[in-house]
Design a protein around this motif. Structure first.
Motif, PDB file in Angstrom:
ATOM      1  N   ARG A 195       0.840  -1.201   0.000  1.00  0.00           N
ATOM      2  CA  ARG A 195       0.000   0.000   0.000  1.00  0.00           C
ATOM      3  C   ARG A 195       0.870   1.245   0.000  1.00  0.00           C
ATOM      4  NH1 ARG A 195      -5.442   0.637   2.044  1.00  0.00           N
ATOM      5  NH2 ARG A 195      -5.222  -1.558   2.529  1.00  0.00           N
ATOM      6  N   ASN A 250       1.193   7.046  -9.030  1.00  0.00           N
ATOM      7  CA  ASN A 250       1.627   6.338 -10.247  1.00  0.00           C
ATOM      8  C   ASN A 250       3.145   6.241 -10.358  1.00  0.00           C
ATOM      9  OD1 ASN A 250      -0.910   5.658 -11.234  1.00  0.00           O
ATOM     10  ND2 ASN A 250      -1.138   7.601 -12.307  1.00  0.00           N
ATOM     11  N   ARG A 265       0.510  -7.071  -9.802  1.00  0.00           N
ATOM     12  CA  ARG A 265      -0.870  -6.586  -9.929  1.00  0.00           C
ATOM     13  C   ARG A 265      -1.754  -7.092  -8.784  1.00  0.00           C
ATOM     14  NH1 ARG A 265       0.349  -7.833 -15.276  1.00  0.00           N
ATOM     15  NH2 ARG A 265      -0.765  -9.803 -15.178  1.00  0.00           N
ATOM     16  N   ASN A 285      -4.977  -0.768  -4.967  1.00  0.00           N
ATOM     17  CA  ASN A 285      -5.541   0.211  -5.886  1.00  0.00           C
ATOM     18  C   ASN A 285      -5.493   1.612  -5.276  1.00  0.00           C
ATOM     19  OD1 ASN A 285      -8.022   1.828  -6.830  1.00  0.00           O
ATOM     20  ND2 ASN A 285      -7.870   0.202  -8.359  1.00  0.00           N
ATOM     21  N   GLU A 286      -5.233   2.594  -6.118  1.00  0.00           N
ATOM     22  CA  GLU A 286      -5.113   3.986  -5.653  1.00  0.00           C
ATOM     23  C   GLU A 286      -6.322   4.422  -4.826  1.00  0.00           C
ATOM     24  OE1 GLU A 286      -4.266   8.469  -7.410  1.00  0.00           O
ATOM     25  OE2 GLU A 286      -4.486   6.807  -8.798  1.00  0.00           O
ATOM     26  N   LYS A 287      -7.482   3.939  -5.174  1.00  0.00           N
ATOM     27  CA  LYS A 287      -8.716   4.307  -4.462  1.00  0.00           C
ATOM     28  C   LYS A 287      -8.614   3.995  -2.957  1.00  0.00           C
ATOM     29  CE  LYS A 287     -13.619   3.130  -4.273  1.00  0.00           C
ATOM     30  NZ  LYS A 287     -14.692   2.344  -4.868  1.00  0.00           N
TER      31      LYS A 287
END
Length: 178
Positions: A133, A147, A164, A169-171
């Motif tokens: 994270r 990014n 992956r 995830n960025e969210k």
């Protein structure tokens, strides 16, 4: 909450003890983390500490540059992190932590660049690593560097599908504010 928390500090500042203090008073809203056993390792040494000397250098053992450095030998090998990690028990402590249980990686203020690629690869691709994270910064224009960090993490992985699966995830990541 995790039973054990390891802060792996890649710089030479005293930020980690301050961060732990903030977590203990729950300023970061991390549930019951205050009850976790927290320790930290200055993997690249500490300022003015003979028992934990500063480690500068290069840490991508699979790079073409590394191969050229190895062929030169002698003083050219003085700043290879893998060699210098042997000056203290810190690297072995990190490996012991990685082998002890499942863990999550929280990245705070590290670009995950190639100068630490070998160590990061060991941490990220370890079977006990369940997620990575990145905490990101927001610049004056409102852009964040999530990014940029993820691209550098991508470069450390051999198994891109595994990358992956592990990178959050960025969210679900957030800005690093201290």
């Amino acid at each position: 909450p995790p039973k054990n928390v390891l802060f792996l500090n890649f710089n030479y500042t005293d930020l980690i003890p301050k961060l732990i203090k903030e977590i203990k008073i729950n300023a970061w809203k991390l549930d019951d983390w205050a009850n976790s056993k927290m320790e930290y390792i200055y993997i690249h040494g500490e300022l003015s500490k003979e028992r934990n000397p500063i480690i500068f250098g290069y840490g991508d053992e699979n790079d073409e540059i590394q191969s050229k450095i190895e062929k030169q030998g002698g003083d050219f090998l003085n700043n290879i992190k893998t060699i210098n990690y042997l000056k203290t028990p810190n690297y072995k402590k990190v490996l012991s932590f990685l082998d002890s249980d499942n863990y999550q990686v929280f990245i705070m203020g590290h670009s995950c660049g190639l100068s630490d690629k070998t160590l990061l690869k060991t941490i990220f691709e370890h079977p006990n690593c369940i997620s990575i994270r990145p905490f990101y910064y927001i610049d004056k224009k409102g852009n964040n560097n999530y990014n940029d960090i993820v691209r550098n993490i991508y470069r450390t992985f051999t198994d891109k599908a595994l990358m992956r699966d592990k990178v959050v995830n960025e969210k679900y990541c957030r800005e690093l504010k201290i």
